[in-house]
Design an enzyme around this catalytic site. Structure first.
Site, PDB file in Angstrom:
ATOM      1  N   LYS A   1       0.835  -0.976  -0.008  1.00  0.00           N
ATOM      2  CA  LYS A   1       0.092  -0.032  -0.058  1.00  0.00           C
ATOM      3  C   LYS A   1       0.940   1.228  -0.068  1.00  0.00           C
ATOM      4  O   LYS A   1       1.602   1.459   0.950  1.00  0.00           O
ATOM      5  CB  LYS A   1      -1.001   0.129   1.098  1.00  0.00           C
ATOM      6  CG  LYS A   1      -2.241   0.779   1.078  1.00  0.00           C
ATOM      7  CD  LYS A   1      -2.111   2.076   0.619  1.00  0.00           C
ATOM      8  CE  LYS A   1      -2.052   3.100   2.214  1.00  0.00           C
ATOM      9  NZ  LYS A   1      -1.677   4.516   1.890  1.00  0.00           N
TER      10      LYS A   1
ATOM     11  N   GLU B   1       7.633   0.009  12.635  1.00  0.00           N
ATOM     12  CA  GLU B   1       8.691   0.896  12.862  1.00  0.00           C
ATOM     13  C   GLU B   1       8.285   2.338  12.876  1.00  0.00           C
ATOM     14  O   GLU B   1       7.525   2.740  12.141  1.00  0.00           O
ATOM     15  CB  GLU B   1       9.709   0.876  11.564  1.00  0.00           C
ATOM     16  CG  GLU B   1      11.041   1.353  11.745  1.00  0.00           C
ATOM     17  CD  GLU B   1      11.217   2.853  11.525  1.00  0.00           C
ATOM     18  OE1 GLU B   1      10.766   3.646  12.404  1.00  0.00           O
ATOM     19  OE2 GLU B   1      11.317   3.149  10.053  1.00  0.00           O
TER      20      GLU B   1
ATOM     21  N   CYS C   1      13.002   8.795  10.177  1.00  0.00           N
ATOM     22  CA  CYS C   1      12.583   8.025  11.473  1.00  0.00           C
ATOM     23  C   CYS C   1      13.877   8.180  12.435  1.00  0.00           C
ATOM     24  O   CYS C   1      13.522   8.429  13.747  1.00  0.00           O
ATOM     25  CB  CYS C   1      12.284   6.827  11.061  1.00  0.00           C
ATOM     26  SG  CYS C   1      12.920   6.013  10.150  1.00  0.00           S
TER      27      CYS C   1
ATOM     28  N   GLN D   1       2.729  18.733   6.504  1.00  0.00           N
ATOM     29  CA  GLN D   1       4.032  18.201   7.428  1.00  0.00           C
ATOM     30  C   GLN D   1       4.724  19.746   7.396  1.00  0.00           C
ATOM     31  O   GLN D   1       5.382  19.751   8.676  1.00  0.00           O
ATOM     32  CB  GLN D   1       4.735  17.378   6.316  1.00  0.00           C
ATOM     33  CG  GLN D   1       4.079  15.934   6.662  1.00  0.00           C
ATOM     34  CD  GLN D   1       4.057  15.250   8.043  1.00  0.00           C
ATOM     35  OE1 GLN D   1       2.900  14.789   8.467  1.00  0.00           O
ATOM     36  NE2 GLN D   1       5.058  15.402   8.711  1.00  0.00           N
TER      37      GLN D   1
ATOM     38  N   GLU E   1       8.060  14.039  17.783  1.00  0.00           N
ATOM     39  CA  GLU E   1       8.817  14.305  16.663  1.00  0.00           C
ATOM     40  C   GLU E   1       8.334  15.429  15.625  1.00  0.00           C
ATOM     41  O   GLU E   1       7.129  15.362  15.510  1.00  0.00           O
ATOM     42  CB  GLU E   1       8.222  12.421  15.955  1.00  0.00           C
ATOM     43  CG  GLU E   1       9.142  12.475  14.780  1.00  0.00           C
ATOM     44  CD  GLU E   1       8.861  10.960  14.223  1.00  0.00           C
ATOM     45  OE1 GLU E   1       7.708  10.534  14.166  1.00  0.00           O
ATOM     46  OE2 GLU E   1       9.794  10.133  14.103  1.00  0.00           O
TER      47      GLU E   1
HETATM   48  P1  NAI Z   1       0.802   7.711   9.147  1.00  0.00           P
HETATM   49  O1  NAI Z   1       1.551   6.695   9.985  1.00  0.00           O
HETATM   50  O2  NAI Z   1      -0.600   8.006   9.268  1.00  0.00           O
HETATM   51  O3  NAI Z   1       1.039   7.129   7.477  1.00  0.00           O
HETATM   52  C1  NAI Z   1       1.891   6.142   7.285  1.00  0.00           C
HETATM   53  C2  NAI Z   1       1.278   5.250   6.377  1.00  0.00           C
HETATM   54  O4  NAI Z   1       0.245   4.566   6.838  1.00  0.00           O
HETATM   55  C3  NAI Z   1       0.400   5.908   4.904  1.00  0.00           C
HETATM   56  O5  NAI Z   1       0.811   4.661   3.745  1.00  0.00           O
HETATM   57  C4  NAI Z   1      -0.963   5.778   5.162  1.00  0.00           C
HETATM   58  O6  NAI Z   1      -1.721   5.849   4.169  1.00  0.00           O
HETATM   59  C5  NAI Z   1      -1.066   4.488   6.247  1.00  0.00           C
HETATM   60  N1  NAI Z   1      -1.959   4.582   7.079  1.00  0.00           N
HETATM   61  C6  NAI Z   1      -2.807   5.770   7.729  1.00  0.00           C
HETATM   62  N2  NAI Z   1      -3.869   5.593   8.412  1.00  0.00           N
HETATM   63  C7  NAI Z   1      -3.957   4.023   8.245  1.00  0.00           C
HETATM   64  C8  NAI Z   1      -4.688   3.254   8.894  1.00  0.00           C
HETATM   65  N3  NAI Z   1      -5.773   3.517   9.667  1.00  0.00           N
HETATM   66  N4  NAI Z   1      -4.620   1.965   8.797  1.00  0.00           N
HETATM   67  C9  NAI Z   1      -3.634   1.312   7.885  1.00  0.00           C
HETATM   68  N5  NAI Z   1      -2.841   2.452   7.244  1.00  0.00           N
HETATM   69  C10 NAI Z   1      -2.908   3.562   7.370  1.00  0.00           C
HETATM   70  O7  NAI Z   1       1.686   9.155   8.814  1.00  0.00           O
HETATM   71  P2  NAI Z   1       1.469  10.720   8.340  1.00  0.00           P
HETATM   72  O8  NAI Z   1       0.050  11.082   8.735  1.00  0.00           O
HETATM   73  O9  NAI Z   1       1.792  10.510   6.952  1.00  0.00           O
HETATM   74  O10 NAI Z   1       2.671  11.453   9.170  1.00  0.00           O
HETATM   75  C11 NAI Z   1       2.385  12.025  10.355  1.00  0.00           C
HETATM   76  C12 NAI Z   1       3.657  11.758  11.303  1.00  0.00           C
HETATM   77  O11 NAI Z   1       3.972  10.258  11.393  1.00  0.00           O
HETATM   78  C13 NAI Z   1       4.999  12.438  10.672  1.00  0.00           C
HETATM   79  O12 NAI Z   1       4.987  13.985  10.995  1.00  0.00           O
HETATM   80  C14 NAI Z   1       5.915  11.734  11.359  1.00  0.00           C
HETATM   81  O13 NAI Z   1       6.013  12.062  12.947  1.00  0.00           O
HETATM   82  C15 NAI Z   1       5.480  10.165  11.506  1.00  0.00           C
HETATM   83  N6  NAI Z   1       5.953   9.427  10.366  1.00  0.00           N
HETATM   84  C16 NAI Z   1       7.053   8.582  10.706  1.00  0.00           C
HETATM   85  C17 NAI Z   1       7.752   7.842   9.656  1.00  0.00           C
HETATM   86  C18 NAI Z   1       8.724   6.892   9.869  1.00  0.00           C
HETATM   87  O14 NAI Z   1       9.658   6.703   9.060  1.00  0.00           O
HETATM   88  N7  NAI Z   1       8.718   6.364  11.221  1.00  0.00           N
HETATM   89  C19 NAI Z   1       7.217   7.940   8.082  1.00  0.00           C
HETATM   90  C20 NAI Z   1       5.882   8.818   7.821  1.00  0.00           C
HETATM   91  C21 NAI Z   1       5.362   9.455   9.152  1.00  0.00           C
END
Ligand code: NAI
Ligand code: MG
Length: 481
Positions: free
Chosen positions: A175, A250, A284, A334, A384
């Site tokens: 996804k 992660e 991250c 962001q 973060e």
């Molecule tokens: P997110 O965690 O909501 O999104 C990451 C992935 O999860 C995307 O593919 C999204 O479509 C999917 N997703 C969202 N809701 C879901 C659900 N209920 N069930 C399954 N999949 C779902 O992160 P977002 O909103 O893009 O970013 C917010 C914050 O998250 C950032 O500011 C950062 O702090 C953190 N983040 C951390 C990352 C890392 O590398 N650990 C990467 C991206 C975001």
């Protein structure tokens, strides 16, 4: 020019999404770049069914591992052969400088190389049970690996999971992230070029709330890998638990580097450059906190402020060569979130040494930012930011530095800069994190296991350790007489 509409890749065909289309923007100016097909829950069902059929048919799983490994490696070769095309698209959709996009594509190819090479190393063992038995273990693929991909390194994070999953004989449903799903969808081409059967790798884009949730809670997936925020990670883990699906999470961090007075400060500045300004800090394992010993605090702040000011910020397409520059953040949401967190830190008493503002031009740019006089209780020291924002704190000695570093719900990575082996060892033993860097932030590689303590998640990616996420142990015991 890139194609204006991108479809999902299910069972070897490019198809529309049941939820319509979504606009993918160009972070460098906010313009519309393309549209992408949005999958709904029925599309997720179709992708999982295709993966199941491929797995049952068993071509990949039954191959001699060396042959399976060669297929995986060919996917990496395809990426390298088409590196410029992948990097051009990734630059446009993510906002990162072109040279950083090239590093991401090369890094992605490296995962296919590494896990392709590991395919034939997954060996069981024989367990002695006395004369009357012959006992051995085998590692079977779990079946269908679901991969929910974040937007910060969309191609590389996909490569990381998919390469290990395919090398161990699984089928995959990916996804992609809403913000930048385009370059990673070209992995479908790599799969075909390498000779993967249809359905072995399926890639769809959709919203997290619809397609992401449908995939995480799907009764017919066998494993899930998620990288993203803590809140979404918890939702994914709950959905997976409802079908007893194992998950790897992660979930980011608030990782700290501790600097002692005997450290080589110019070397530290180089680590700050990569640690917090690479990918505009959307990493991250970013060095988002810098804990400086009081004796070298002012001198170090001066040097890192000069570093931040030396970075030219602008469109990734214009930043082709490796250099002192940074691109846009991935989205307006962001960027604004990061900018607001800096303003809030100032209200809480921190000092903005440099940066903190969006650029006065279209696009999602934030100035490279250094915030000093940060104390451990401030929001910016705890949450973060996921942007080019470094929080600087002060410590009196190595013990207080370690305790500030550990004052976090997260525990992804951490580091210390010192010439003193005793201090380095103390930090290595006492920092609560899955990875500790000594005198170089990001020291390590595809070969080294990566994952968090605490709310940074569970399970490990990268390295040989990640192979075990994708297999299940079977013990076979023969009664001989
Ligand atoms: P997110 O965690 O909501 O999104 C990451 C992935 O999860 C995307 O593919 C999204 O479509 C999917 N997703 C969202 N809701 C879901 C659900 N209920 N069930 C399954 N999949 C779902 O992160 P977002 O909103 O893009 O970013 C917010 C914050 O998250 C950032 O500011 C950062 O702090 C953190 N983040 C951390 C990352 C890392 O590398 N650990 C990467 C991206 C975001
Ligand atoms: Mg975008």
């Amino acid at each position: 020019m890139i194609k204006s509409y991108w479809q999902n890749y299910i069972n070897g065909s490019y198809v529309d999404g049941g939820a319509g289309r979504m606009v993918v923007d160009n972070p460098a100016d906010g313009s519309q770049l393309a549209e992408v097909a949005l999958a709904n829950a029925r599309d997720v069902d179709a992708a999982v069914a295709a993966a199941r059929a491929a797995h049952e048919q068993g071509y990949l799983r039954k191959l001699r591992p060396v042959e399976r490994g060669r297929i995986v490696r060919k996917m990496g070769d395809y990426l390298l052969e088409h590196k410029e095309r992948f990097a051009d698209i990734l630059t446009l959709e993510s906002g990162k400088p072109y040279w950083e996009a090239v590093i991401e594509i090369e890094g992605s190819a490296r995962y296919f190389e590494y896990y392709g090479n590991q395919a034939e190393t997954v060996e069981g063992k024989s367990i002695p049970l006395g004369d009357a038995y012959f006992d051995f273990t085998t590692y079977e693929p779990l079946g269908i690996s679901a991969q929910i991909i974040p937007w910060n390194y969309p191609v590389e994070m996909t490569a990381r999971g998919v390469a290990a999953a395919l090398a161990t004989g699984n089928a995959c449903v990916v996804k992609s992230p809403e913000q930048d799903p385009l370059a990673l969808s070209l992995l479908g081409e790599a799969a075909e070029a390498a000779g993967l059967p249809k359905g072995q790798l399926n890639i769809l884009c959709g919203t997290g709330i619809e397609a992401g949730a449908a995939l995480a809670g799907h009764p017919d997936i066998d494993q899930i890998v998620f990288t993203g925020s803590v809140g979404t990670g918890i939702a994914v883990a709950k959905a997976a638990a409802s079908h007893v699906t194992p998950a790897v999470l992660e979930l980011g961090g608030k990782s700290a580097a501790i600097v002692m007075p005997d450290a080589d400060i110019d070397n530290l500045v180089e680590s700050v450059r990569w640690g917090i300004f690479f990918n505009a800090g959307q990493v991250c394992s970013a060095m988002s906190r810098l804990i400086l010993h009081k004796d070298i605090h002012d001198e170090t702040v001066e040097k890192i402020t000069a570093l931040a000011d030396s970075l030219s910020v602008g469109p990734g397409t214009e930043r082709r060569e490796f250099g002192a520059n940074m691109g846009a953040m991935v989205s307006e949401v962001q960027r604004d979130r990061a900018e607001n967190m800096v303003a809030e830190a100032a209200q809480q008493g921190a000092t903005i040494a440099t940066g903190g503002h969006k650029l006065n031009r279209p696009g999602w740019f934030l100035e490279p930012t250094i915030v000093t006089d940060v104390t451990p209780d401030m929001t910016i020291a705890r949450e973060e930011v996921f942007g080019p924002v470094l929080s600087v704190l002060k410590c009196d000695d190595v013990e207080s530095g370690i305790s500030i570093a550990n004052d976090s719900e997260y525990g992804l990575v951490g580091g210390i800069f010192t010439q003193d082996v005793d201090k380095a060892n103390k930090a290595a033993q006492q920092i609560r994190a899955g990875q500790v860097f000594i005198n170089e932030w990001f020291a390590g590689g595809v070969e080294t296991p990566f994952g968090g303590f605490g709310k940074s998640g569970y399970g490990r990616e990268k390295g040989r350790e990640a192979l075990w996420n994708y297999v299940q142990t079977k013990n076979i015991a023969y009664r001989l007489r």
